[in-house]
Design a protein around this motif. Structure first.
Motif, mmCIF file in Angstrom:
data_model
loop_
_atom_site.group_PDB
_atom_site.id
_atom_site.type_symbol
_atom_site.label_atom_id
_atom_site.label_comp_id
_atom_site.label_asym_id
_atom_site.label_seq_id
_atom_site.Cartn_x
_atom_site.Cartn_y
_atom_site.Cartn_z
ATOM 1 N N TYR A 165 0.825 -1.210 0.000
ATOM 2 C CA TYR A 165 0.000 0.000 0.000
ATOM 3 C C TYR A 165 0.857 1.257 0.000
ATOM 4 N N TYR A 166 2.024 1.185 0.600
ATOM 5 C CA TYR A 166 2.969 2.316 0.539
ATOM 6 C C TYR A 166 3.341 2.585 -0.915
ATOM 7 N N ALA A 167 3.636 1.518 -1.661
ATOM 8 C CA ALA A 167 3.978 1.662 -3.082
ATOM 9 C C ALA A 167 2.778 2.124 -3.888
ATOM 10 N N LEU A 168 1.594 1.597 -3.556
ATOM 11 C CA LEU A 168 0.379 2.023 -4.248
ATOM 12 C C LEU A 168 0.145 3.517 -4.098
ATOM 13 N N ARG A 169 0.282 4.010 -2.867
ATOM 14 C CA ARG A 169 0.059 5.438 -2.631
ATOM 15 C C ARG A 169 1.062 6.283 -3.414
ATOM 16 N N LYS A 170 2.300 5.820 -3.474
ATOM 17 C CA LYS A 170 3.332 6.572 -4.184
ATOM 18 C C LYS A 170 3.005 6.672 -5.676
ATOM 19 N N VAL A 171 2.647 5.542 -6.288
ATOM 20 C CA VAL A 171 2.392 5.523 -7.730
ATOM 21 C C VAL A 171 1.054 6.180 -8.050
ATOM 22 N N LEU A 172 0.012 5.788 -7.326
ATOM 23 C CA LEU A 172 -1.310 6.357 -7.589
ATOM 24 C C LEU A 172 -1.334 7.860 -7.288
ATOM 25 N N GLY A 173 -0.642 8.265 -6.216
ATOM 26 C CA GLY A 173 -0.584 9.679 -5.878
ATOM 27 C C GLY A 173 0.063 10.491 -6.990
ATOM 28 N N GLY A 174 1.137 9.958 -7.555
ATOM 29 C CA GLY A 174 1.798 10.647 -8.654
ATOM 30 C C GLY A 174 0.916 10.747 -9.878
ATOM 31 N N ALA A 175 0.195 9.656 -10.185
ATOM 32 C CA ALA A 175 -0.684 9.652 -11.358
ATOM 33 C C ALA A 175 -1.850 10.621 -11.172
ATOM 34 N N VAL A 176 -2.440 10.628 -9.980
ATOM 35 C CA VAL A 176 -3.560 11.522 -9.697
ATOM 36 C C VAL A 176 -3.106 12.982 -9.754
ATOM 37 N N HIS A 177 -1.949 13.264 -9.196
ATOM 38 C CA HIS A 177 -1.416 14.635 -9.227
ATOM 39 C C HIS A 177 -1.226 15.098 -10.671
ATOM 40 N N GLU A 178 -0.679 14.236 -11.497
ATOM 41 C CA GLU A 178 -0.454 14.605 -12.892
ATOM 42 C C GLU A 178 -1.770 14.824 -13.626
ATOM 43 N N CYS A 179 -2.779 14.011 -13.316
ATOM 44 C CA CYS A 179 -4.092 14.183 -13.948
ATOM 45 C C CYS A 179 -4.697 15.536 -13.598
ATOM 46 N N GLU A 180 -4.595 15.910 -12.325
ATOM 47 C CA GLU A 180 -5.144 17.210 -11.932
ATOM 48 C C GLU A 180 -4.352 18.344 -12.566
ATOM 49 N N ARG A 181 -3.050 18.180 -12.658
ATOM 50 C CA ARG A 181 -2.224 19.227 -13.240
ATOM 51 C C ARG A 181 -2.509 19.408 -14.727
ATOM 52 N N HIS A 183 -5.318 18.411 -16.470
ATOM 53 C CA HIS A 183 -6.693 18.592 -16.928
ATOM 54 C C HIS A 183 -7.552 19.506 -16.057
ATOM 55 N N HIS A 184 -7.090 19.833 -14.868
ATOM 56 C CA HIS A 184 -7.942 20.647 -14.008
ATOM 57 C C HIS A 184 -7.213 21.827 -13.375
ATOM 58 N N GLY A 185 -5.983 22.094 -13.795
ATOM 59 C CA GLY A 185 -5.270 23.248 -13.270
ATOM 60 C C GLY A 185 -5.111 23.191 -11.765
ATOM 61 N N ASN A 186 -5.492 24.263 -11.103
ATOM 62 C CA ASN A 186 -5.350 24.339 -9.648
ATOM 63 C C ASN A 186 -6.577 23.837 -8.898
ATOM 64 N N LYS A 187 -7.535 23.301 -9.605
ATOM 65 C CA LYS A 187 -8.752 22.816 -8.951
ATOM 66 C C LYS A 187 -8.604 21.341 -8.595
ATOM 67 N N PRO A 188 -8.615 21.006 -7.307
ATOM 68 C CA PRO A 188 -8.491 19.586 -6.925
ATOM 69 C C PRO A 188 -9.779 18.821 -7.216
ATOM 70 N N VAL A 189 -9.712 17.893 -8.148
ATOM 71 C CA VAL A 189 -10.883 17.116 -8.545
ATOM 72 C C VAL A 189 -10.735 15.657 -8.123
ATOM 73 N N TYR A 190 -9.559 15.112 -8.351
ATOM 74 C CA TYR A 190 -9.341 13.694 -8.066
ATOM 75 C C TYR A 190 -8.787 13.448 -6.663
ATOM 76 N N ALA A 191 -8.148 14.464 -6.068
ATOM 77 C CA ALA A 191 -7.507 14.285 -4.763
ATOM 78 C C ALA A 191 -8.473 13.775 -3.689
ATOM 79 N N PRO A 192 -9.721 14.277 -3.630
ATOM 80 C CA PRO A 192 -10.633 13.746 -2.611
ATOM 81 C C PRO A 192 -10.882 12.245 -2.751
ATOM 82 N N LYS A 193 -10.882 11.744 -3.996
ATOM 83 C CA LYS A 193 -11.076 10.308 -4.199
ATOM 84 C C LYS A 193 -9.851 9.543 -3.696
ATOM 85 N N LEU A 194 -8.658 10.108 -3.941
ATOM 86 C CA LEU A 194 -7.436 9.478 -3.439
ATOM 87 C C LEU A 194 -7.412 9.509 -1.916
#
Length: 265
Positions: A165-181, A183-194
């Motif tokens: 799960y430590y590895a999952l958070r690292k990889v998924l967190g990076g992917a989610v951050h890139e998606c928000e950057r 496609h959504h600029g400064n608006k957090p859309v996916y972070a609440p799901k993470l």
């Protein structure tokens, strides 16, 4: 009149100036999140602490004092030490390149405007923290000896699952951050799901994080290979299942599918 007196005064002033410069290297500057990217690009050597005063973040409590103490003891010439905080630990700001943050507390090293690595989260002591940060720096390392780290736990099934799960958070967190950057600029859309995913697996994440923290300052790290193996599996799963390839921009559709499938990881 003693002609040497002005020279003595100049010598004293020069010494005071040098001392002030040395002290400047051993202090921590507070920055706002929006100020950090430009600061990192403008200064050649920067160490950043990301944390929050929010007491609901257990590892954040006291992390600021530990970092300040470590910098005061072992801050290195030529390096800038800064701290960035936000009120609620789970409402993470979106940072412009080259800054990326996946969790708090974290201690990141930047050289020449590029991310060089993380010195980890909460350490057992100020000396251990600075030693971990120094391991990501180029050039001479501080001479302050790190406090002995606790013996890492055995690789039990529970620890292995925590590392997963430590590895999952690292990889998924990076992917989610890139998606928000992207496609959504400064608006957090996916972070609440993470965040919801993290709350659901809080016990496993805590175990994995504690296991990784237990290796700070140790000569051998028995867990890094396992984390790397688990991370590689997640990266492969993202590529095969969602078409999200590390290092390549993801489409909006791919990001939506990722956000909708977090509970399957």
């Amino acid at each position: 009149m003693n002609r040497l007196a002005p020279l003595r005064v100049l010598g004293i002033l020069a010494g005071l100036t040098a001392s002030a410069g040395a002290m400047a290297e051993r202090t921590v500057t507070e920055l706002q999140p929006q100020e950090l990217p430009a600061f990192v690009r403008q200064h050649p050597k920067v160490v950043v602490q990301f944390t929050s005063p929010d007491t609901r973040c257990g590892y954040c409590v006291g992390a600021d004092k530990l970092f300040t103490e470590g910098v005061a003891q072992a801050g290195m010439d030529g390096w800038k030490y800064v701290r960035v905080q936000w009120p609620r630990w789970n409402e993470m700001p979106t940072f412009a390149a080259p800054v990326q943050v996946w969790g708090v507390p974290d201690h990141q090293v930047y050289e020449g405007g590029e991310y060089k690595g993380s010195g980890g989260g909460r350490a057992k002591s100020a000396a251990a923290l600075m030693a971990s940060i120094a391991s990501k720096m180029a050039g001479p390392k501080p001479t302050v000896a790190a406090a002995p780290a606790p013996a890492p736990a055995d690789m039990t099934p529970e620890v292995r699952n925590g590392l997963r799960y430590y590895a999952l958070r690292k990889v998924l967190g990076g992917a989610v951050h890139e998606c928000e950057r992207q496609h959504h600029g400064n608006k957090p859309v996916y972070a609440p799901k993470l965040l919801g995913w993290g709350n659901l697996h809080a016990a496993e994440l805590k175990l994995g994080t504690q296991a990784m923290f237990s290796t700070l300052g140790a000569k051998q790290d028995p867990y890094s290979d396992e984390v790397a193996r688990q991370a590689a599996q997640v990266i492969e799963r993202l590529a095969k299942g969602l078409g999200i390839v590390e290092g390549q921009p993801a489409t909006l559709e791919q990001c939506e599918r990722l956000a909708g499938s977090l509970d399957t990881f």
